[in-house]
Design a protein around this motif. Structure first.
Motif, PDB file in Angstrom:
ATOM      1  N   TYR A  63     -10.814   2.611   5.205  1.00 30.12           N
ATOM      2  CA  TYR A  63      -9.768   2.301   4.231  1.00 30.12           C
ATOM      3  C   TYR A  63     -10.335   1.464   3.091  1.00 30.12           C
ATOM      4  O   TYR A  63     -11.057   0.492   3.315  1.00 30.12           O
ATOM      5  CB  TYR A  63      -8.650   1.546   4.936  1.00 30.12           C
ATOM      6  CG  TYR A  63      -7.344   1.491   4.185  1.00 30.12           C
ATOM      7  CD1 TYR A  63      -6.419   2.523   4.316  1.00 30.12           C
ATOM      8  CD2 TYR A  63      -7.030   0.420   3.370  1.00 30.12           C
ATOM      9  CE1 TYR A  63      -5.204   2.482   3.651  1.00 30.12           C
ATOM     10  CE2 TYR A  63      -5.819   0.364   2.690  1.00 30.12           C
ATOM     11  CZ  TYR A  63      -4.912   1.397   2.839  1.00 30.12           C
ATOM     12  OH  TYR A  63      -3.718   1.347   2.176  1.00 30.12           O
ATOM     13  N   SER A  64      -9.995   1.845   1.852  1.00 28.84           N
ATOM     14  CA  SER A  64     -10.579   1.162   0.695  1.00 28.84           C
ATOM     15  C   SER A  64      -9.551   0.952  -0.402  1.00 28.84           C
ATOM     16  O   SER A  64      -9.076   1.914  -1.019  1.00 28.84           O
ATOM     17  CB  SER A  64     -11.751   1.974   0.131  1.00 28.84           C
ATOM     18  OG  SER A  64     -12.234   1.386  -1.068  1.00 28.84           O
ATOM     19  N   ASN A  65      -9.210  -0.296  -0.652  1.00 30.83           N
ATOM     20  CA  ASN A  65      -8.356  -0.630  -1.789  1.00 30.83           C
ATOM     21  C   ASN A  65      -9.073  -0.402  -3.125  1.00 30.83           C
ATOM     22  O   ASN A  65      -8.472   0.140  -4.056  1.00 30.83           O
ATOM     23  CB  ASN A  65      -7.869  -2.073  -1.664  1.00 30.83           C
ATOM     24  CG  ASN A  65      -6.780  -2.208  -0.615  1.00 30.83           C
ATOM     25  OD1 ASN A  65      -5.681  -1.691  -0.774  1.00 30.83           O
ATOM     26  ND2 ASN A  65      -7.084  -2.901   0.468  1.00 30.83           N
TER      27      ASN A  65
ATOM     28  N   HIS B 148      -9.767   8.040   1.756  1.00 26.90           N
ATOM     29  CA  HIS B 148     -10.497   6.862   2.261  1.00 26.90           C
ATOM     30  C   HIS B 148     -11.725   7.263   3.080  1.00 26.90           C
ATOM     31  O   HIS B 148     -12.021   6.663   4.114  1.00 26.90           O
ATOM     32  CB  HIS B 148      -9.588   5.978   3.110  1.00 26.90           C
ATOM     33  CG  HIS B 148      -8.435   5.384   2.363  1.00 26.90           C
ATOM     34  ND1 HIS B 148      -8.576   4.390   1.416  1.00 26.90           N
ATOM     35  CD2 HIS B 148      -7.109   5.649   2.419  1.00 26.90           C
ATOM     36  CE1 HIS B 148      -7.383   4.060   0.939  1.00 26.90           C
ATOM     37  NE2 HIS B 148      -6.485   4.817   1.516  1.00 26.90           N
TER      38      HIS B 148
ATOM     39  N   LYS C  39      -0.030   3.473  -2.832  1.00 26.69           N
ATOM     40  CA  LYS C  39      -1.113   4.461  -2.816  1.00 26.69           C
ATOM     41  C   LYS C  39      -0.585   5.890  -2.762  1.00 26.69           C
ATOM     42  O   LYS C  39      -1.191   6.807  -3.324  1.00 26.69           O
ATOM     43  CB  LYS C  39      -2.046   4.200  -1.636  1.00 26.69           C
ATOM     44  CG  LYS C  39      -2.855   2.913  -1.753  1.00 26.69           C
ATOM     45  CD  LYS C  39      -3.780   2.729  -0.568  1.00 26.69           C
ATOM     46  CE  LYS C  39      -4.698   1.520  -0.751  1.00 26.69           C
ATOM     47  NZ  LYS C  39      -3.966   0.244  -0.700  1.00 26.69           N
TER      48      LYS C  39
ATOM     49  N   ALA D 169     -13.686  -2.079   1.911  1.00 26.42           N
ATOM     50  CA  ALA D 169     -12.240  -2.156   2.100  1.00 26.42           C
ATOM     51  C   ALA D 169     -11.571  -2.999   1.021  1.00 26.42           C
ATOM     52  O   ALA D 169     -10.448  -2.703   0.595  1.00 26.42           O
ATOM     53  CB  ALA D 169     -11.915  -2.727   3.480  1.00 26.42           C
TER      54      ALA D 169
ATOM     55  N   HIS E 160     -13.579   7.749   8.167  1.00 23.05           N
ATOM     56  CA  HIS E 160     -12.458   7.118   7.477  1.00 23.05           C
ATOM     57  C   HIS E 160     -12.702   5.614   7.427  1.00 23.05           C
ATOM     58  O   HIS E 160     -12.908   4.964   8.445  1.00 23.05           O
ATOM     59  CB  HIS E 160     -11.150   7.407   8.221  1.00 23.05           C
ATOM     60  CG  HIS E 160      -9.970   6.692   7.645  1.00 23.05           C
ATOM     61  ND1 HIS E 160      -9.276   7.170   6.565  1.00 23.05           N
ATOM     62  CD2 HIS E 160      -9.361   5.526   7.995  1.00 23.05           C
ATOM     63  CE1 HIS E 160      -8.289   6.339   6.271  1.00 23.05           C
ATOM     64  NE2 HIS E 160      -8.316   5.334   7.124  1.00 23.05           N
TER      65      HIS E 160
ATOM     66  N   TYR F 164      -8.723   3.192  -4.456  1.00 31.07           N
ATOM     67  CA  TYR F 164      -7.499   3.574  -5.167  1.00 31.07           C
ATOM     68  C   TYR F 164      -7.424   2.923  -6.543  1.00 31.07           C
ATOM     69  O   TYR F 164      -6.726   3.429  -7.439  1.00 31.07           O
ATOM     70  CB  TYR F 164      -6.271   3.280  -4.313  1.00 31.07           C
ATOM     71  CG  TYR F 164      -5.865   4.513  -3.538  1.00 31.07           C
ATOM     72  CD1 TYR F 164      -4.795   5.293  -3.926  1.00 31.07           C
ATOM     73  CD2 TYR F 164      -6.614   4.932  -2.438  1.00 31.07           C
ATOM     74  CE1 TYR F 164      -4.459   6.452  -3.249  1.00 31.07           C
ATOM     75  CE2 TYR F 164      -6.298   6.089  -1.753  1.00 31.07           C
ATOM     76  CZ  TYR F 164      -5.215   6.850  -2.165  1.00 31.07           C
ATOM     77  OH  TYR F 164      -4.885   8.009  -1.500  1.00 31.07           O
TER      78      TYR F 164
ATOM     79  N   SER G 235       0.789  -1.231   0.000  1.00 33.03           N
ATOM     80  CA  SER G 235       0.000   0.000   0.000  1.00 33.03           C
ATOM     81  C   SER G 235       0.816   1.274   0.000  1.00 33.03           C
ATOM     82  O   SER G 235       0.236   2.361  -0.155  1.00 33.03           O
ATOM     83  CB  SER G 235      -0.967  -0.001   1.187  1.00 33.03           C
ATOM     84  OG  SER G 235      -2.019  -0.905   0.957  1.00 33.03           O
TER      85      SER G 235
ATOM     86  N   TYR H  63      -5.256  10.136   8.475  1.00 39.66           N
ATOM     87  CA  TYR H  63      -4.921   9.859   7.082  1.00 39.66           C
ATOM     88  C   TYR H  63      -5.161  11.126   6.286  1.00 39.66           C
ATOM     89  O   TYR H  63      -6.208  11.757   6.393  1.00 39.66           O
ATOM     90  CB  TYR H  63      -5.781   8.719   6.530  1.00 39.66           C
ATOM     91  CG  TYR H  63      -5.171   8.048   5.316  1.00 39.66           C
ATOM     92  CD1 TYR H  63      -4.385   6.908   5.448  1.00 39.66           C
ATOM     93  CD2 TYR H  63      -5.371   8.561   4.040  1.00 39.66           C
ATOM     94  CE1 TYR H  63      -3.813   6.291   4.341  1.00 39.66           C
ATOM     95  CE2 TYR H  63      -4.811   7.955   2.926  1.00 39.66           C
ATOM     96  CZ  TYR H  63      -4.033   6.819   3.089  1.00 39.66           C
ATOM     97  OH  TYR H  63      -3.467   6.210   1.990  1.00 39.66           O
TER      98      TYR H  63
END
Length: 460
Positions: free
Chosen positions: A154-156, A111, A69, A117, A152, A159, A66, A275
């Motif tokens: 987190y999200s793959n 995010h 990112k 996620a 917040h 991206y 990551s 973040y």
């Protein structure tokens, strides 16, 4: 290895080696490599390996997960700085058909878009990207889990969308844009989406036995902007120098500073970090660290930069789990910053002084609260309370003669110098607050006026 002129004190070097040796042994990882940079120069590197004579070095590639990112975020901000998009724009304006509704570019970067996620099964990090040929395959049926901008999460996949946005805006692949706009200008020739020898192999270590299992290294396809890259400690320290100060060839200092600002409210109990836009920011042991951690099956990575200390550290390991890699990298920064504190630059007077600005310096009063206005070395102004507590900010000049706040309570607020008809300064107006040379100066335009009898004692 580093030259003797750049090396740290022997005691500091030993402390660094002890830190990574402990991490490799207690974390049970096949190999671990680390490097430290101070004031833009690599001052130490070291490695530990389970195979004698085969320790990785500063040129050995590891997968950085990551940390990718942060590179993707830089590419998006370049598009913004060129006027090709606004961070407040809905993604659909530039990449229609994703089904993400009003989710903005800013929310994706930080995010806070409310997206899931991970992508739908199978586990995307251990399967080829060809299983997810389109964005619909990455996003799945349940696109939103939370209301955009509220928290917040987190999200793959978020991206992944940003990578596709970059490709749409540039008319080229994410990998080609990355190479052209970041890697080549910064001299990061050992960083890329595919491994190039020498590179480490990824391993899983059995949790209850000293046994290993090789991990697959899949091409992530559309998910590449979320975690595909391979890099070296030498290359990532070049990137660290860029994150510390910016580089006009890639992204200016103001935009890099924007990446460090909180993008969404922190989770409860997580007040020591936030973040930003593609950057993690943590506060520990009195210092602020910026950077990112990363992991993919078989690999762990971390990059932290302390701009106050001008120290950066990179750590890689080739294990799916093991040492707390972010803590190891932060520990290396701590060791150098505490054992060999940064030597400040000599004080030097300004090359020239604006007499009108100089006349503004000194005490100013907001009501009865004493403040000090001073000139800064960058030809700006700084307003602070006399006791160092409460509101304050730095200001930079605008072309219209006003000043704009750069930080603190007055960030973005306008400071005006209000003059009388004869040109003398009557007061300072800061977001409607009046600052006068004397507490409630009767000669100044104090809102509500000043009692004609003036200051008095209890018996007056």
């Amino acid at each position: 290895m580093t030259s003797s002129a750049e090396q740290l004190l022997p005691s500091t070097q030993r402390a660094l080696l002890h830190r990574i040796a402990t991490a490799q042994a207690e974390g049970r990882t096949p190999s671990l490599v680390a490097a430290v940079q101070r004031q833009g120069r690599v001052v130490w590197d070291g490695a530990r390996s389970c195979v004698d004579g085969h320790a990785p070095d500063a040129d050995t590639q590891f997968r950085i997960g990551s940390l990718t990112k942060t590179f993707t975020a830089v590419l998006v901000l370049r598009l913004r700085d060129e006027g090709l998009l606004d961070l407040a724009d809905p993604l659909e304006k530039h990449l229609p058909g994703t089904g993400t509704g009003d989710v903005t570019v800013h929310q994706l970067l930080g995010h806070s878009a409310g997206l899931a996620a991970e992508s739908p099964a199978p586990w995307w990090e251990r399967t080829p990207g060809t299983l997810r040929p389109g964005l619909a395959d990455v996003l799945g049926e349940q696109t939103a889990l939370h209301a955009p901008g509220r928290r917040h999460h987190y999200s793959n996949p978020g991206y992944t969308l940003l990578g596709s946005l970059i490709e749409a805006a540039r008319g080229a692949s994410w990998a080609d844009v990355l190479r052209r706009e970041i890697l080549e200008p910064l001299g990061m020739h050992r960083t890329g989406p595919q491994p190039q020898a020498p590179h480490a192999g990824g391993w899983a270590v059995h949790p209850w036995a000293d046994a290993m299992l090789p991990e697959p290294a899949e091409d992530l396809g559309l998910m590449a902007p979320a975690g595909q890259l391979w890099s070296t400690t030498a290359d990532l320290l070049r990137f660290a120098a860029f994150l510390a100060e910016g580089d006009e060839r890639v992204l200016g200092a103001a935009s890099v500073a924007e990446m460090k600002e909180p993008s969404a409210p922190p989770e409860p109990g997580d007040w020591d970090g936030h973040y930003g836009l593609g950057l993690q920011v943590v506060r520990r042991k009195g210092r602020t660290l910026i950077g990112h951690t990363g992991s993919l099956p078989g690999f762990l990575a971390a990059l932290w930069v302390s701009t106050e200390d001008d120290v950066a550290a990179v750590v890689f390991a080739n294990a799916t789990s093991g040492p707390l890699i972010g803590e190891v990298a932060a520990g290396l920064v701590d060791i150098v910053a505490e054992a060999e504190p940064r030597i400040p630059e000599p004080w030097r007077p300004l090359p020239d002084v604006d007499k009108e600005l100089l006349a503004l310096t000194g005490p100013w009063y907001w009501g009865t609260r004493a403040n000090i206005l001073r000139l800064t070395p960058d030809r700006g102004l700084e307003l602070r309370t006399l006791n160092g507590q409460g509101r304050g900010a730095r200001f930079t000049a605008r072309e219209d003669g006003t000043w704009v706040g750069l930080d603190g309570y007055y960030a973005g607020e306008t400071l005006r110098i209000v003059r009388d008809d004869d040109g003398s300064v009557n007061h300072l107006d800061l977001g409607s607050f009046v600052f006068t040379r004397e507490p409630y100066d009767p000669a100044a335009a104090v809102p509500g006026g000043v009692d004609a009898e003036g200051w008095r004692g209890l018996g007056d």
